[in-house]
Design an enzyme around this catalytic site. Sequence first.
Site, PDB file in Angstrom:
ATOM      1  N   CYS A  93       0.828  -1.204   0.000  1.00 54.37           N
ATOM      2  CA  CYS A  93       0.000   0.000   0.000  1.00 54.37           C
ATOM      3  C   CYS A  93       0.868   1.262   0.000  1.00 54.37           C
ATOM      4  O   CYS A  93       2.088   1.185   0.155  1.00 54.37           O
ATOM      5  CB  CYS A  93      -0.927   0.002   1.214  1.00 54.37           C
ATOM      6  SG  CYS A  93      -0.043  -0.101   2.777  1.00 54.37           S
ATOM      7  N   CYS A 107       3.075   1.827   2.990  1.00 57.70           N
ATOM      8  CA  CYS A 107       4.230   0.924   3.060  1.00 57.70           C
ATOM      9  C   CYS A 107       5.401   1.495   2.245  1.00 57.70           C
ATOM     10  O   CYS A 107       6.541   1.492   2.693  1.00 57.70           O
ATOM     11  CB  CYS A 107       3.876  -0.447   2.496  1.00 57.70           C
ATOM     12  SG  CYS A 107       2.294  -1.074   3.058  1.00 57.70           S
TER      13      CYS A 107
END
Lengths: 89, 320
Positions: free
Chosen positions: A20, A23
């Site tokens: 994501c 991240c």
Amino acid sequence: MDGELWYYLNMKIQVLGSGCAACKKLFEITQKAVSELKLNTEVEYITDIQKIVAMGLMRSPVLAINDKPVLIGSVPDIEKIKKIIQENT
Amino acid sequence: MFYPIQLLADWLTYNVFSITPKTLLAEAVNFFIYDTVKILILLSVIIFFVSIIRSYLPPEKIRDILARKNKYVGNVIASLLGIITPFCSCSAIPLFLGFIQAGVPLGTTFSFLVASPMINEVALVLLLGMFGWKIALMYVISGLIISILSGIIIGKMKVESLVEPFVYQNTINGNIELPTMNRKERIIYAKNYTLDILKKVWLYILIGIGIGAWIHGYVPADFLAQYAGSDKWYAVPLAVLIGIPLYSNAAGVIPLVSALTEKGVAMGTTLAFMMSVTALSLPEFMILKRVMKMRLILIFAGIVGLGIIFTGYLFNLVLK
């Protein structure tokens, strides 16, 4: 090879995430923190969710140093990450 | 309790903007200022406190609690703990894998997966701010009942074969040592989380309240009663269907819905719509596809959807 250098070469810094946006951001900030601290090590970026689960965690992203999770499910600023890296090495 | 905000709204509307009182424009502007300030204050306070509680109960701890509970108690506790856990589609998979691989039953896991997005703190604050605590409480209780029952039903159906086989090939030990937080770190965490949420939703809330204020001032009352009043049988299922693709915009949809309720949409229909917006989300279904077969996702969505429709009808009957 002197002890300290050997230690840093074997230090493992990993960012684990589900891929994501948060991240990726954590990965980039951690890379920057490592280079600003002049640590001679690479930051590894892992997107295998099973790895996070196997560590016993269920949130992403995770920052792990030598396989120990030190930051879970949040993206702090670079100073905080530097502090965490220094405290855990 | 919100009296000072009303004073502020009055002062801004009549003194600062010098709008003639009792006009439609004055009403709309006053409504907009009052609702915006009230909702933003409520959001900040409630999300801050929920975040503090959450810092003591991260998902890893919840998993360790649930792994030790029997079926029915597990469904209840999973649903209750789902309230304080915000749902982010990026953590749906690690949550699911972590629960199942630590030995939490499938039905209990589903109770959590329903409650976590359905009883959403932003939705709750908006309901509280726009409809009052009774409606907010009704929303929480019916959400809990739906998530508990959905989990129990899915547990009884023995559909483990519809979970992707790789999920069961790994098992993990819970009870890991998490980095600890002191009080100052919890407060910083809660503050940052609250600011993040506010940054994400403020624009939607402003737009939603803005359109709501316009409807409040300019659309005649009961305008929608002929289409979506409580005597229209199709209103509830239709509201649920419309809610499915609206997940990311819950913050903007609710103020709008509040205005529509004022113009004749029945309360049960409104609640069903809200539940559908938060609990049934297309992006979440797509992500869950990585760990379970489509049939299980449809069973899951079907049970939750029927539960929501039933709740909508029930409230339309009771609140008439």
